[in-house]
Design a protein around this motif. Structure first.
Motif, PDB file in Angstrom:
ATOM      1  N   GLU A 171       0.827  -1.209   0.000  1.00 66.08           N
ATOM      2  CA  GLU A 171       0.000   0.000   0.000  1.00 66.08           C
ATOM      3  C   GLU A 171       0.863   1.261   0.000  1.00 66.08           C
ATOM      4  O   GLU A 171       0.487   2.278  -0.591  1.00 66.08           O
ATOM      5  CB  GLU A 171      -0.940  -0.009   1.205  1.00 66.08           C
ATOM      6  N   THR A 317      -2.249   2.763   7.373  1.00 61.24           N
ATOM      7  CA  THR A 317      -3.479   1.991   7.194  1.00 61.24           C
ATOM      8  C   THR A 317      -4.693   2.897   7.066  1.00 61.24           C
ATOM      9  O   THR A 317      -5.642   2.584   6.343  1.00 61.24           O
ATOM     10  CB  THR A 317      -3.687   1.019   8.377  1.00 61.24           C
ATOM     11  N   THR A 318      -4.652   4.044   7.737  1.00 61.01           N
ATOM     12  CA  THR A 318      -5.733   5.010   7.600  1.00 61.01           C
ATOM     13  C   THR A 318      -5.759   5.597   6.184  1.00 61.01           C
ATOM     14  O   THR A 318      -6.817   5.677   5.552  1.00 61.01           O
ATOM     15  CB  THR A 318      -5.592   6.141   8.631  1.00 61.01           C
ATOM     16  N   GLY A 321      -6.907   2.981   3.744  1.00 63.52           N
ATOM     17  CA  GLY A 321      -8.248   2.440   3.971  1.00 63.52           C
ATOM     18  C   GLY A 321      -8.243   0.979   4.417  1.00 63.52           C
ATOM     19  O   GLY A 321      -9.220   0.261   4.213  1.00 63.52           O
ATOM     20  N   LYS A 323      -8.724  -1.907   6.826  1.00 62.78           N
ATOM     21  CA  LYS A 323      -9.543  -2.129   8.017  1.00 62.78           C
ATOM     22  C   LYS A 323      -9.407  -3.563   8.494  1.00 62.78           C
ATOM     23  O   LYS A 323      -9.077  -4.461   7.713  1.00 62.78           O
ATOM     24  CB  LYS A 323     -11.014  -1.806   7.706  1.00 62.78           C
TER      25      LYS A 323
END
Length: 325
Positions: A171, A317-318, A321, A323
């Protein structure tokens, strides 16, 4: 009974009571454990399991406690972690932690925080290389990114499990380059590499121990690592910052923590035993065979490391996205 006999008996009883009181440890004292349990929230044969058993064997050889490794996988590593958090804080139960421990806290998966644990030592680290088949057309990560931009949605990345440190690395690359890729999570790095070798995916962000043999044989090619500096065993592989894409530093780590409120003297005794075991030539050889690099950061410094990496993972991670699943 004559008075002098009663007095003698009372004095004897008092002496015995005093002796017992003087030798019995208080509930909060840090006495060496006869048996030390390490809860490993991973399956048998995994990297965390192997390092726990290696350390346990070495401590026993040095005259330390009998070490029992208890595998408690499941729930994205939360089952074993929560069990350790509930354990008696007497220095007899430890938890093997790796990156998933901090990622879980970052995405709020599991009923625990750093406040539930006392840091002991970071045992070892290992690189996280992005690998492709040696027959793949990409010689650098820049070439892979360029191909992904030219062919949106055509290239598939994989890693062991979603919401893991390896997934986070993917990511980071995606966010920094804005590439449109597919992502497939597998049950571990092993299955992900099997899929790569079968041509089902084109790139895998893996942990070094899983791919060390394929890299040495030339079956796989490493394009980049997220280590802070170039790794001696991968001298031709750049770190992320050197590629000009972004600065991102992360490695797989394996450490030990204890339940909160474990006495400081117990923590000190445990860290001393661990450091002594790690510094033996035998352990250094075994670590090298597993693709692991001794660390030895203990106590408050290890606690700061855990805080910092959790905060980093929370930001990434925020933004991505990611989760809890």
């Amino acid at each position: 009974m004559p008075k002098f006999k009663m007095l003698a008996a009372a004095c004897a009883a008092t002496a015995v009571l005093a002796l017992v009181t003087s030798v019995e440890p208080s509930p909060t004292s840090a006495q060496p454990a006869k048996t030390l349990k390490i809860i490993v929230p991973y399956t048998p044969g995994s990297g965390p399991d192997i390092i726990s058993r290696l350390m346990g064997e070495q401590m026993q050889k040095a005259g330390g406690p009998t070490v029992v490794v208890e595998n408690r996988p499941g729930g994205g590593m939360t089952i074993g972690t929560e069990a350790a958090a509930r354990a008696e804080p007497d220095g007899n139960t430890l938890l093997l932690v790796a990156n998933a421990f901090t990622v879980n806290m970052a995405v709020k998966r599991g009923n625990f925080t750093l406040a539930n644990f006392e840091p002991i030592c970071n045992l070892a680290t290992t690189p996280m290389p992005l690998v492709v088949q040696s027959s793949a057309p990409w010689k650098t990560v820049q070439e892979l990114v360029a191909d992904a931009k030219a062919n949106p949605g055509k290239i598939t990345f994989a890693s062991g499990g979603p919401a893991t440190s390896l997934h986070v690395a993917i990511e980071v690359l995606r966010l920094a380059t804005k590439i449109d890729i597919n992502y497939v999570p597998y049950g571990g790095s092993g299955p992900a590499i099997t899929a790569l070798m079968g041509g089902h995916v084109q790139a895998v962000w893996a942990d070094y121990p899983t791919v060390v043999s394929q890299l040495k044989s030339g079956t796989l090619r490493a394009l980049v690592t997220t280590s802070p500096k170039r790794v001696a065993v991968l001298p031709g592989v750049p770190i992320m910052e050197e590629t000009g894409i972004t600065k991102y530093e992360a490695e797989i780590f394996y450490g030990l923590v204890a339940p909160a409120k474990t006495p400081p003297q117990a923590i000190k005794s445990l860290s001393d035993m661990l450091l002594a075991a790690m510094n033996t030539p035998e352990m250094k050889t075994k670590f090298e065979q597993q693709g692991l690099f001794p660390d030895g950061t203990c106590g408050a410094k290890f606690g700061t490391f855990l805080q910092n990496i959790t905060a980093d993972y929370e930001k990434i991670t925020t933004a991505a996205g990611i989760k809890p699943n």
